[in-house]
Design a protein around this motif. Structure first.
Motif, PDB file in Angstrom:
ATOM      1  N   ASP A 254       0.823  -1.221   0.000  1.00  0.00           N
ATOM      2  CA  ASP A 254       0.000   0.000   0.000  1.00  0.00           C
ATOM      3  C   ASP A 254       0.847   1.257   0.000  1.00  0.00           C
ATOM      4  OD1 ASP A 254      -2.804  -1.153   0.518  1.00  0.00           O
ATOM      5  OD2 ASP A 254      -1.534  -2.154   1.988  1.00  0.00           O
ATOM      6  N   GLY A 255       2.136   1.069   0.179  1.00  0.00           N
ATOM      7  CA  GLY A 255       3.013   2.228   0.206  1.00  0.00           C
ATOM      8  C   GLY A 255       4.403   1.770   0.581  1.00  0.00           C
ATOM      9  N   CYS A 256       5.351   2.679   0.552  1.00  0.00           N
ATOM     10  CA  CYS A 256       6.706   2.299   0.946  1.00  0.00           C
ATOM     11  C   CYS A 256       7.414   3.428   1.661  1.00  0.00           C
ATOM     12  CB  CYS A 256       7.525   1.847  -0.263  1.00  0.00           C
ATOM     13  SG  CYS A 256       8.244   3.184  -1.222  1.00  0.00           S
ATOM     14  N   THR A 257       8.351   3.020   2.526  1.00  0.00           N
ATOM     15  CA  THR A 257       9.341   3.955   3.037  1.00  0.00           C
ATOM     16  C   THR A 257      10.602   3.683   2.237  1.00  0.00           C
ATOM     17  OG1 THR A 257       9.985   2.351   4.733  1.00  0.00           O
ATOM     18  CG2 THR A 257       8.398   4.046   5.379  1.00  0.00           C
ATOM     19  N   MET A 258      11.382   4.724   2.017  1.00  0.00           N
ATOM     20  CA  MET A 258      12.527   4.564   1.127  1.00  0.00           C
ATOM     21  C   MET A 258      13.708   5.383   1.602  1.00  0.00           C
ATOM     22  SD  MET A 258      13.505   3.257  -1.720  1.00  0.00           S
ATOM     23  CE  MET A 258      15.061   3.403  -2.562  1.00  0.00           C
ATOM     24  N   SER A 259      14.843   4.727   1.695  1.00  0.00           N
ATOM     25  CA  SER A 259      16.095   5.442   1.869  1.00  0.00           C
ATOM     26  C   SER A 259      16.781   5.460   0.512  1.00  0.00           C
ATOM     27  CB  SER A 259      16.970   4.755   2.913  1.00  0.00           C
ATOM     28  OG  SER A 259      18.260   5.329   2.886  1.00  0.00           O
ATOM     29  N   GLY A 260      16.731   6.586  -0.170  1.00  0.00           N
ATOM     30  CA  GLY A 260      17.341   6.692  -1.498  1.00  0.00           C
ATOM     31  C   GLY A 260      18.852   6.556  -1.465  1.00  0.00           C
ATOM     32  N   LYS A 261      19.419   6.621  -0.262  1.00  0.00           N
ATOM     33  CA  LYS A 261      20.862   6.576  -0.084  1.00  0.00           C
ATOM     34  C   LYS A 261      21.466   5.214  -0.429  1.00  0.00           C
ATOM     35  CE  LYS A 261      22.299   8.778   3.647  1.00  0.00           C
ATOM     36  NZ  LYS A 261      22.419   9.198   5.075  1.00  0.00           N
ATOM     37  N   LYS A 262      20.608   4.226  -0.670  1.00  0.00           N
ATOM     38  CA  LYS A 262      21.118   2.902  -1.048  1.00  0.00           C
ATOM     39  C   LYS A 262      20.887   2.681  -2.543  1.00  0.00           C
ATOM     40  CE  LYS A 262      20.588   2.493   3.585  1.00  0.00           C
ATOM     41  NZ  LYS A 262      20.107   3.611   4.413  1.00  0.00           N
ATOM     42  N   ASP A 263      19.811   1.957  -2.883  1.00  0.00           N
ATOM     43  CA  ASP A 263      19.523   1.632  -4.289  1.00  0.00           C
ATOM     44  C   ASP A 263      19.672   2.822  -5.240  1.00  0.00           C
ATOM     45  OD1 ASP A 263      18.918  -1.051  -4.364  1.00  0.00           O
ATOM     46  OD2 ASP A 263      16.744  -0.809  -4.436  1.00  0.00           O
ATOM     47  N   LEU A 264      19.290   3.991  -4.811  1.00  0.00           N
ATOM     48  CA  LEU A 264      19.112   5.093  -5.757  1.00  0.00           C
ATOM     49  C   LEU A 264      20.365   5.936  -5.999  1.00  0.00           C
ATOM     50  CD1 LEU A 264      15.406   6.053  -5.028  1.00  0.00           C
ATOM     51  CD2 LEU A 264      16.391   4.308  -6.526  1.00  0.00           C
ATOM     52  N   LEU A 265      21.513   5.446  -5.510  1.00  0.00           N
ATOM     53  CA  LEU A 265      22.806   5.973  -5.977  1.00  0.00           C
ATOM     54  C   LEU A 265      23.030   7.446  -5.659  1.00  0.00           C
ATOM     55  CD1 LEU A 265      22.518   4.147  -9.411  1.00  0.00           C
ATOM     56  CD2 LEU A 265      24.149   3.563  -7.609  1.00  0.00           C
ATOM     57  N   VAL A 266      22.474   7.892  -4.541  1.00  0.00           N
ATOM     58  CA  VAL A 266      22.694   9.279  -4.128  1.00  0.00           C
ATOM     59  C   VAL A 266      23.355   9.333  -2.753  1.00  0.00           C
ATOM     60  CG1 VAL A 266      20.870  10.349  -5.500  1.00  0.00           C
ATOM     61  CG2 VAL A 266      20.310   9.374  -3.258  1.00  0.00           C
TER      62      VAL A 266
END
Ligand code: F0G
Length: 461
Positions: A254-266
């Motif tokens: 139904d939704g997600c929390t996300m740490s972009g600092k991993k998968d998202l290469l930032v």
């Protein structure tokens, strides 16, 4: 007869900017370590040779991402980069609504405050430190419903991140579905060793939760790595793209929390993404209290742009194959050397089994903390404890949690280190292993109240 030699593999990028590394002497490292209270979190980065503390925010951005940084629209409200990020999250993750946050725990804080009431229970596939703490601070109690195999470092189950449906069903029976606002599903499971959850398992979790009107909130921090494992290991997904698999995974939540600092290469950034308007509205309201306006959530426009572009690159098949392949490479070498570590090799890290590495130490002598300190002193390589120190204390009894897994994490930042750095790392671990019998444990002399592993201090026994 095939006379063509198999070609060697190499990193799918070339290096445009370099950052020199400092070499230190053993004596310098011994002093630095003592000053840091034998806690690798308290070392200065400039005293570290190869930094495998974490893959969080330590990634190398591409020229495409850096170019995007210059296109940062630093308006207070309605930045162009927010809309770019929103469009990418909708396209790749499939959620309707986006609230940016400064990093993952900002999103965890909000979802916990919005959905959890005092006395609630939040099941999850093993805990993550910040996730569980936010659940507890909101008045909830975390319940581990991961399959038993996940707690066994040698078990070769291909999806050790899976949820045990019986454990989940039992919890529903015991406390009642109305006291379970959502299940927190991590893909991959960091503390289990970066282990993936299968699409089939998540589908079943979704079906069970729907029956009881329990939401599924995904921790999508490393969901792209999880998607790649599904492609490699789950029947029926071999020829699907990582992009398609990612969207499939998210469709069961139904939704997600996300740490972009991993998968998202930032280097910084995260978000909360949701499908329900009402919850989104509350989050959009709460974010202005803790992070910033709902169209920037604590991030500069340029950071949102880098993350939007990172999404595109992260699902690229060459990238993800090399990313997982690098960790696998180190795993193969350590296996040949007989070093004990969690199998199968996870997505972002090698988790050394400190209980097996240092069998002469009791868990209260902090074997993983000790091993992380020793590795640094030996070689300048920085790793992280993921054992009894990270597990913290039971909030009711005040006792240590005694996790079955007492691990040292060698975590690989994305696109940062080469195969040669990997070889050096393996040699350093081998050397520590040869001297393991001489390694003495630690005593904790300072313990902070929250997330003690970050700032605790130790002395040699
Ligand atoms: N969820 C998972 C699975 C994580 O690994 C992390 C962070 C978070 C949430 C929190 O995100 O740091 O952006 O606030 N893990 C880092 C690590 C710190 O080293 O594994 P954050």
């Amino acid at each position: 007869m095939n006379s063509i030699k198999r070609r060697s593999w190499a990193e799918p990028f070339k290096i445009k900017v370099v950052e020199p590394l400092k070499m230190t002497t053993r004596e310098e490292r011994a002093n630095a370590l003592k000053e840091a209270g034998y806690n690798t979190f308290l070392l200065r980065s400039e005293d570290v040779y190869i930094d495998l503390l974490t893959d969080s925010g330590t990634n190398a951005m591409s020229d495409y991402q850096w170019a995007g940084m210059l296109l940062g629209d630093e308006a207070y409200a309605g930045s162009r980069n927010y809309y770019n990020l929103e469009a990418k999250v909708q396209e790749y993750y499939g959620y309707k609504y986006l609230v940016p946050t400064h990093q993952g725990r900002g999103a965890e804080h909000m979802i916990s405050q919005i959905l959890i009431k005092k006395g609630d229970f939040i099941p999850g596939n093993m805990y993550f430190t910040t996730t569980r703490l936010h659940q507890e601070l909101a008045g909830g109690t975390f319940v581990d419903v991961i399959i038993d195999e996940a707690h066994d470092p040698e078990n070769l189950h291909p999806f050790k991140g899976n949820i045990d449906l019986q454990k989940l069903e039992d919890l529903v029976k015991r406390v009642g579905a109305e006291r379970i606002p959502y299940i927190s599903v991590a893909a991959t499971v960091n503390m289990a060793g970066g282990q993936p959850i299968s699409m089939e398992n998540l589908r079943q979790v979704r079906a069970l939760c729907q029956k009881h009107s329990i939401r599924v909130i995904l921790d999508a921090t490393r969901a792209i790595e999880n998607a790649y494992f599904i492609k490699l290991r789950e029947k029926g997904y071999e020829s699907k793209s990582v992009k398609e698999i990612l969207k499939g995974l998210c469709s069961y939540s139904d939704g997600c929390t996300m740490s972009g600092k991993k998968d998202l290469l930032v280097n910084i950034g995260g978000f909360l993404a949701l499908n329900e308007w009402d919850i989104f509205e509350e989050a959009r309201n709460l974010v202005v209290v803790y992070e910033g306006l709902h169209t920037y959530g604590g991030l500069a426009g340029r950071d949102m742009e880098a993350m939007a572009r990172g999404i595109e690159e992260a699902v690229h098949e060459d990238h993800i194959r090399a990313r997982i392949g690098q960790v696998e490479y180190v795993g193969e070498k350590l296996k040949s050397a007989g070093i004990p570590f969690v199998q199968p090799v996870g997505g972002h890290a090698i988790f050394l089994d400190a209980k097996k590495f240092l069998p002469h130490l009791r868990q209260v002598e902090f074997p993983a903390q000790t091993l992380a300190a020793e590795l640094y002193e030996e070689s300048g390589i920085r790793s992280m404890e993921r054992g009894i120190v990270s597990a913290g204390r039971n909030k009711e009894t005040g006792d240590h949690y005694y996790p079955k897994l007492e691990l040292v994490r060698l975590t690989f930042p994305r696109r940062v280190y080469t195969q040669a750095h990997c070889d050096v790392t393996v040699e350093a671990v081998e050397e520590a292993y040869q001297q393991r019998e001489n390694i003495k444990g630690l005593n904790m002399v300072y313990e902070p109240k929250y997330l003690r592993f970050f700032q605790a201090r130790f002395e040699k026994l």
